[in-house]
Motif scaffolding. Structure first.
Motif, mmCIF file in Angstrom:
data_model
loop_
_atom_site.group_PDB
_atom_site.id
_atom_site.type_symbol
_atom_site.label_atom_id
_atom_site.label_comp_id
_atom_site.label_asym_id
_atom_site.label_seq_id
_atom_site.Cartn_x
_atom_site.Cartn_y
_atom_site.Cartn_z
ATOM 1 N N ASP A 234 0.827 -1.213 0.000
ATOM 2 C CA ASP A 234 0.000 0.000 0.000
ATOM 3 C C ASP A 234 0.857 1.258 0.000
ATOM 4 O OD1 ASP A 234 -2.186 -1.614 0.069
ATOM 5 O OD2 ASP A 234 -2.704 -1.226 2.147
ATOM 6 N N HIS A 235 1.917 1.243 0.774
ATOM 7 C CA HIS A 235 2.856 2.365 0.830
ATOM 8 C C HIS A 235 4.253 1.800 0.637
ATOM 9 C CE1 HIS A 235 -0.367 4.927 2.215
ATOM 10 N NE2 HIS A 235 -0.674 4.013 3.107
ATOM 11 N N GLY A 236 5.117 2.539 -0.023
ATOM 12 C CA GLY A 236 6.483 2.073 -0.232
ATOM 13 C C GLY A 236 6.675 1.432 -1.589
ATOM 14 N N THR A 237 7.623 0.526 -1.624
ATOM 15 C CA THR A 237 7.981 -0.166 -2.864
ATOM 16 C C THR A 237 8.147 -1.657 -2.582
ATOM 17 O OG1 THR A 237 10.310 0.332 -2.436
ATOM 18 C CG2 THR A 237 9.119 1.853 -3.894
ATOM 19 N N PRO A 238 8.117 -2.473 -3.612
ATOM 20 C CA PRO A 238 8.200 -3.926 -3.394
ATOM 21 C C PRO A 238 9.546 -4.365 -2.821
ATOM 22 C CG PRO A 238 7.447 -3.434 -5.619
ATOM 23 C CD PRO A 238 7.901 -2.140 -5.010
ATOM 24 N N ALA A 239 9.472 -5.325 -1.931
ATOM 25 C CA ALA A 239 10.671 -5.992 -1.437
ATOM 26 C C ALA A 239 10.379 -7.484 -1.500
ATOM 27 C CB ALA A 239 10.976 -5.553 -0.007
ATOM 28 N N PRO A 240 11.245 -8.286 -2.028
ATOM 29 C CA PRO A 240 12.516 -7.907 -2.632
ATOM 30 C C PRO A 240 12.324 -7.324 -4.034
ATOM 31 C CG PRO A 240 12.198 -10.267 -2.886
ATOM 32 C CD PRO A 240 11.003 -9.742 -2.093
ATOM 33 N N ALA A 241 13.326 -6.615 -4.483
ATOM 34 C CA ALA A 241 13.295 -6.017 -5.821
ATOM 35 C C ALA A 241 13.249 -7.095 -6.907
ATOM 36 C CB ALA A 241 14.510 -5.115 -6.017
ATOM 37 N N GLU A 242 13.767 -8.254 -6.598
ATOM 38 C CA GLU A 242 13.847 -9.347 -7.582
ATOM 39 C C GLU A 242 12.470 -9.715 -8.150
ATOM 40 O OE1 GLU A 242 15.479 -11.790 -10.187
ATOM 41 O OE2 GLU A 242 16.667 -10.536 -8.841
ATOM 42 N N GLY A 243 11.423 -9.637 -7.329
ATOM 43 C CA GLY A 243 10.076 -9.952 -7.808
ATOM 44 C C GLY A 243 9.630 -8.997 -8.907
ATOM 45 N N PHE A 244 9.931 -7.716 -8.737
ATOM 46 C CA PHE A 244 9.556 -6.734 -9.754
ATOM 47 C C PHE A 244 10.402 -6.915 -11.013
ATOM 48 C CE2 PHE A 244 9.133 -2.401 -11.572
ATOM 49 C CZ PHE A 244 7.758 -2.351 -11.638
ATOM 50 N N ILE A 245 11.664 -7.257 -10.841
ATOM 51 C CA ILE A 245 12.538 -7.517 -11.993
ATOM 52 C C ILE A 245 11.990 -8.693 -12.804
ATOM 53 C CG2 ILE A 245 14.843 -8.279 -12.712
ATOM 54 C CD1 ILE A 245 15.906 -6.759 -10.182
ATOM 55 N N LYS A 246 11.591 -9.758 -12.135
ATOM 56 C CA LYS A 246 11.014 -10.919 -12.827
ATOM 57 C C LYS A 246 9.752 -10.512 -13.587
ATOM 58 C CE LYS A 246 12.663 -14.540 -9.754
ATOM 59 N NZ LYS A 246 12.335 -15.550 -8.743
ATOM 60 N N TYR A 247 8.952 -9.673 -12.953
ATOM 61 C CA TYR A 247 7.717 -9.206 -13.571
ATOM 62 C C TYR A 247 8.005 -8.406 -14.842
ATOM 63 C CZ TYR A 247 3.347 -6.498 -13.953
ATOM 64 O OH TYR A 247 2.200 -5.894 -14.394
ATOM 65 N N VAL A 248 8.889 -7.433 -14.751
ATOM 66 C CA VAL A 248 9.215 -6.602 -15.921
ATOM 67 C C VAL A 248 9.791 -7.469 -17.037
ATOM 68 C CG1 VAL A 248 10.595 -4.669 -16.786
ATOM 69 C CG2 VAL A 248 9.534 -4.520 -14.530
ATOM 70 N N ARG A 249 10.639 -8.405 -16.690
ATOM 71 C CA ARG A 249 11.214 -9.297 -17.715
ATOM 72 C C ARG A 249 10.132 -10.150 -18.367
ATOM 73 N NH1 ARG A 249 16.751 -10.557 -14.601
ATOM 74 N NH2 ARG A 249 18.008 -9.027 -15.692
ATOM 75 N N TYR A 250 9.184 -10.628 -17.572
ATOM 76 C CA TYR A 250 8.106 -11.439 -18.135
ATOM 77 C C TYR A 250 7.245 -10.599 -19.084
ATOM 78 C CZ TYR A 250 4.417 -14.799 -18.726
ATOM 79 O OH TYR A 250 3.533 -15.666 -19.295
ATOM 80 N N VAL A 251 6.966 -9.361 -18.688
ATOM 81 C CA VAL A 251 6.207 -8.457 -19.559
ATOM 82 C C VAL A 251 6.937 -8.290 -20.883
ATOM 83 C CG1 VAL A 251 5.455 -6.064 -19.895
ATOM 84 C CG2 VAL A 251 5.058 -7.187 -17.699
ATOM 85 N N ARG A 252 8.239 -8.011 -20.819
ATOM 86 C CA ARG A 252 9.029 -7.794 -22.038
ATOM 87 C C ARG A 252 9.012 -9.037 -22.925
ATOM 88 N NH1 ARG A 252 12.309 -3.619 -22.299
ATOM 89 N NH2 ARG A 252 14.015 -4.720 -23.311
ATOM 90 N N LYS A 253 9.096 -10.202 -22.317
ATOM 91 C CA LYS A 253 9.089 -11.464 -23.069
ATOM 92 C C LYS A 253 7.717 -11.732 -23.706
ATOM 93 C CE LYS A 253 9.023 -15.512 -21.007
ATOM 94 N NZ LYS A 253 9.288 -16.665 -20.184
ATOM 95 N N SER A 254 6.657 -11.270 -23.050
ATOM 96 C CA SER A 254 5.286 -11.510 -23.516
ATOM 97 C C SER A 254 4.858 -10.574 -24.634
ATOM 98 C CB SER A 254 4.300 -11.353 -22.352
ATOM 99 O OG SER A 254 4.572 -12.280 -21.342
ATOM 100 N N HIS A 255 5.520 -9.425 -24.759
ATOM 101 C CA HIS A 255 5.101 -8.399 -25.714
ATOM 102 C C HIS A 255 5.391 -8.838 -27.148
ATOM 103 C CE1 HIS A 255 5.816 -4.311 -27.692
ATOM 104 N NE2 HIS A 255 4.510 -4.515 -27.633
ATOM 105 N N LEU A 256 4.335 -8.893 -27.952
ATOM 106 C CA LEU A 256 4.476 -9.312 -29.349
ATOM 107 C C LEU A 256 3.988 -8.251 -30.331
ATOM 108 C CD1 LEU A 256 3.094 -12.956 -28.940
ATOM 109 C CD2 LEU A 256 5.495 -12.250 -29.044
ATOM 110 N N THR A 257 2.851 -7.609 -30.011
ATOM 111 C CA THR A 257 2.256 -6.662 -30.964
ATOM 112 C C THR A 257 1.748 -5.410 -30.267
ATOM 113 O OG1 THR A 257 0.032 -7.608 -30.766
ATOM 114 C CG2 THR A 257 1.462 -8.547 -32.460
ATOM 115 N N GLY A 258 1.734 -4.317 -31.012
ATOM 116 C CA GLY A 258 1.185 -3.063 -30.508
ATOM 117 C C GLY A 258 1.942 -2.530 -29.308
ATOM 118 N N PRO A 259 1.487 -1.401 -28.777
ATOM 119 C CA PRO A 259 2.124 -0.865 -27.576
ATOM 120 C C PRO A 259 1.693 -1.653 -26.342
ATOM 121 C CG PRO A 259 0.326 0.549 -28.276
ATOM 122 C CD PRO A 259 0.465 -0.516 -29.321
ATOM 123 N N ILE A 260 2.550 -1.661 -25.333
ATOM 124 C CA ILE A 260 2.184 -2.236 -24.037
ATOM 125 C C ILE A 260 1.320 -1.203 -23.322
ATOM 126 C CG2 ILE A 260 3.051 -3.008 -21.792
ATOM 127 C CD1 ILE A 260 5.612 -3.919 -23.204
#
Length: 179
Positions: free
Chosen positions: A82-108
């Motif tokens: 609710d307040h702050g940022t995610p800990a550990p940072a690794e979870g958000f890194i995995k998420y961003v990488r998965y998004v990048r891997k999933s992107h095929l067409t159009g803008p995200i």
């Protein structure tokens, strides 16, 4: 918007309710058995998977007037407090990488609740990861300043700004340990 731009990925960086406050209304079907019928399109939930840091939903969006359809990955990050940022940072890194891997067409398509804080962090991290992959130089301060020229308030808090650096440091440290 999704059909018009042929966007196959929606990034959602909020839970529907945080601290008893509605942050995002459900704009997707909640059951694979019952599609969400809108005026111009039908959205059906094909599949979903709940992971440690995020939920993957696969939608089929069908334009009623033409019958054209698009499969869309809806990726909801669920580990931002609710307040702050995610800990550990690794979870958000995995998420961003998965998004990048999933992107095929159009803008995200990226959203949180207000569309500036968490969304700004995601966009900044995405730009930086792209620069790292291509061995380009980057400056987080400049990236945030450019985003703020296009949308006021991107990366809302000092904590979120620091988190962008923390993510980059974690990614670069992995490269060093791989050598």
């Amino acid at each position: 918007m999704i059909l018009e731009n042929n966007s196959n990925v929606i990034v959602m960086i909020t839970r529907e309710i945080e601290g008893e406050v509605i942050k995002c209304h459900k704009y997707w079907p909640i059951s694979v058995k019952k599609p969400l019928e809108l005026k111009s399109c039908s959205i059906s939930l094909q599949n979903y998977q709940i992971l440690q840091y995020f939920i993957i939903r696969i939608f089929q969006v069908v334009r009623k007037s033409t019958g054209t359809s698009l499969f869309v990955k809806h990726l909801q990050f669920t580990n931002w407090p609710d307040h702050g940022t995610p800990a550990p940072a690794e979870g958000f890194i995995k998420y961003v990488r998965y998004v990048r891997k999933s992107h095929l067409t159009g803008p995200i398509v990226v959203h949180c609740s207000a569309g500036v804080g968490r969304t700004g962090v995601f966009l900044c991290v995405d730009v930086v990861l792209c620069a790292i992959e291509k061995n380009f130089s980057f400056n987080i301060g400049n990236i945030v300043a450019q985003m703020r020229e296009q949308r006021s308030g991107m990366v809302q808090t000092k904590e979120q700004y620091y988190f962008c650096y923390k993510i980059v440091l974690a990614v670069l440290q992995k490269f060093v340990t791989l050598d």
